[in-house]
Motif scaffolding. Structure first.
Motif, mmCIF file in Angstrom:
data_model
loop_
_atom_site.group_PDB
_atom_site.id
_atom_site.type_symbol
_atom_site.label_atom_id
_atom_site.label_comp_id
_atom_site.label_asym_id
_atom_site.label_seq_id
_atom_site.Cartn_x
_atom_site.Cartn_y
_atom_site.Cartn_z
ATOM 1 N N ARG A 4 10.801 -17.481 -5.793
ATOM 2 C CA ARG A 4 9.606 -16.661 -5.591
ATOM 3 C C ARG A 4 8.994 -16.454 -4.321
ATOM 4 O O ARG A 4 8.848 -15.229 -3.663
ATOM 5 N N ALA A 5 9.009 -17.378 -3.511
ATOM 6 C CA ALA A 5 8.360 -17.516 -2.210
ATOM 7 C C ALA A 5 9.520 -16.753 -1.356
ATOM 8 O O ALA A 5 8.620 -15.826 -0.610
ATOM 9 N N ALA A 6 10.513 -17.294 -1.482
ATOM 10 C CA ALA A 6 11.550 -16.411 -0.433
ATOM 11 C C ALA A 6 11.797 -14.881 -0.631
ATOM 12 O O ALA A 6 11.953 -13.956 0.190
ATOM 13 N N THR A 7 11.406 -14.625 -1.885
ATOM 14 C CA THR A 7 11.813 -12.938 -2.451
ATOM 15 C C THR A 7 10.496 -12.318 -2.497
ATOM 16 O O THR A 7 10.436 -10.980 -2.943
ATOM 17 N N ARG A 8 9.463 -12.570 -1.824
ATOM 18 C CA ARG A 8 8.178 -11.785 -1.739
ATOM 19 C C ARG A 8 7.876 -11.836 -0.388
ATOM 20 O O ARG A 8 8.301 -12.645 0.568
ATOM 21 N N LYS A 9 6.903 -10.685 0.105
ATOM 22 C CA LYS A 9 6.807 -10.244 1.376
ATOM 23 C C LYS A 9 5.823 -11.602 1.988
ATOM 24 O O LYS A 9 4.812 -11.871 1.596
ATOM 25 N N GLN A 10 6.463 -11.915 3.220
ATOM 26 C CA GLN A 10 5.941 -13.091 4.093
ATOM 27 C C GLN A 10 5.324 -12.549 5.488
ATOM 28 O O GLN A 10 4.540 -13.001 5.988
ATOM 29 N N ILE A 11 6.025 -11.144 5.885
ATOM 30 C CA ILE A 11 5.652 -10.748 7.034
ATOM 31 C C ILE A 11 5.932 -9.226 6.817
ATOM 32 O O ILE A 11 6.588 -8.818 6.254
ATOM 33 N N GLU A 12 4.821 -8.273 7.689
ATOM 34 C CA GLU A 12 4.937 -7.191 7.432
ATOM 35 C C GLU A 12 6.385 -6.542 8.598
ATOM 36 O O GLU A 12 6.524 -7.322 9.450
ATOM 37 N N THR A 13 6.891 -5.406 8.149
ATOM 38 C CA THR A 13 7.936 -4.910 9.140
ATOM 39 C C THR A 13 7.551 -3.504 9.569
ATOM 40 O O THR A 13 6.779 -2.819 8.761
ATOM 41 N N SER A 14 8.082 -2.959 10.621
ATOM 42 C CA SER A 14 7.766 -1.821 11.234
ATOM 43 C C SER A 14 9.023 -0.840 11.011
ATOM 44 O O SER A 14 8.686 0.622 11.656
ATOM 45 N N GLY A 15 9.963 -0.968 10.348
ATOM 46 C CA GLY A 15 11.006 -0.257 10.274
ATOM 47 C C GLY A 15 10.920 1.045 9.346
ATOM 48 O O GLY A 15 9.831 1.351 8.827
ATOM 49 N N ASP A 16 12.156 1.873 9.404
ATOM 50 C CA ASP A 16 11.883 3.200 8.585
ATOM 51 C C ASP A 16 12.314 3.055 7.132
ATOM 52 O O ASP A 16 13.317 2.008 7.031
#
Length: 303
Positions: free
Chosen positions: A227-239
């Motif tokens: 659950r931890a690995a597959t939830r958002k831990q950091i924002e990304t700036s890609g398209d």
């Protein structure tokens, strides 16, 4: 067998997207598959990162390593290079920083081309000789070098390679035998790439993730780690689907999904709310085009 996937096949054919294999499994059952060239083992590129993540979860559970452990705990190299005073040394990078790819490099080390040409055989020493460009832990920059260092840390902590560590704990229970995984010149499992799997094996991994680490009534990897690995831990700036955030060696997707993915279109897409796993092997630069075809043509057929 490909009636359910006709829309997907028509779209990728019309857009000339070179997909070798696609498999859709829902509620643990095969919904449809398409393998025009046959389903055989192919290199999974950065899908490999998500398997390395499983080794971390197991080692944390076994008390072998902690997310706050630093590279300096395992690689006490004496550095001759002077680091900018406002940024820490790479020795201060934590395992959590590496998992989230927030190590602080503007130009991430150990890309494939660099690995091929690097004269230094100790890739860990090379990684740690490079100064950071910003404070770690704050900004995502995709880095295969970060994942290689995870593999190197684990090997130091465990006393065996990530591949060998995972064989009895993950690969054999999932029925993945005679695993091939590339190594560094000093024998460190590459971690960031180089794992060879068939699409059906990739689908098996996705089902294991969907079941939060359970397989054949056995908890192989802790559910809380999945659950931890597959939830958002950091924002990304890609398209597109590269702007949905990053977990621990997993990408977040649109449509409340997450994925392991590799260069040229290897995908293991998990949609928990649909109880569905979509696995794809390709040789295609337009990876977003493949994902668009998934969302437009496969998602609507899921009950």
């Amino acid at each position: 067998m490909s009636e359910q996937l006709k829309g997907f096949i028509d779209k990728i054919t019309a857009e000339e997207l070179l997909v070798h294999s696609v498999r859709v499994q829902q509620n643990g059952l095969l919904l449809d598959e398409w393998h025009p060239d046959g389903d055989r083992r192919r290199v999974q590129h950065s899908v490999s990162k998500s398997f390395t993540c499983m080794a971390v979860g197991l080692a944390v559970q076994e008390g072998i390593i902690r997310l706050d452990d630093t590279l300096g705990d395992y690689f006490p190299y004496d550095q001759v290079q002077l680091y900018p005073t406002q940024f820490p040394s790479p020795r201060e990078l934590t395992l959590r920083d590496l998992l989230r790819m927030t190590s602080g490099h503007d130009s991430p080390p150990l890309w494939a081309d660099e690995r091929a040409s690097l004269q230094e055989k100790d890739w860990g020493k090379h990684y740690m000789s490079l100064p950071l460009d910003r404070r770690p832990g704050e900004q995502f920059t995709y880095s295969s070098g970060d994942t290689f260092m995870i593999s190197a840390m684990l090997q130091e902590a465990i006393g065996q390679t990530v591949k060998d560590y995972l064989i009895p704990r993950l690969f054999e229970p999932l029925g993945m035998l005679d695993i091939e995984w590339e190594t560094s010149p000093l024998g460190v499992t590459l971690g960031c790439a180089g794992l060879w799997l068939s699409n059906e094996e990739l689908s098996r991994f996705g089902q294991f993730l969907l079941q939060e680490g359970r397989w054949n009534n056995q908890q192989l990897v802790p559910a809380e780690w999945i659950r931890a690995a597959t939830r958002k831990q950091i924002e990304t700036s890609g398209d597109g689907d590269w702007g949905q955030g990053y977990g621990y060696q997993f990408w977040m997707c649109s449509h409340d999904a997450y994925r392991a993915d590799g260069a040229h279109g290897q995908f293991c897409i998990v949609l928990p709310y649909k109880e569905t796993v979509i696995s794809i092997n390709s040789e295609e630069e337009n990876m977003q085009g493949i994902l668009n075809a998934v969302w437009e043509q496969i998602l609507p057929i899921l009950a």
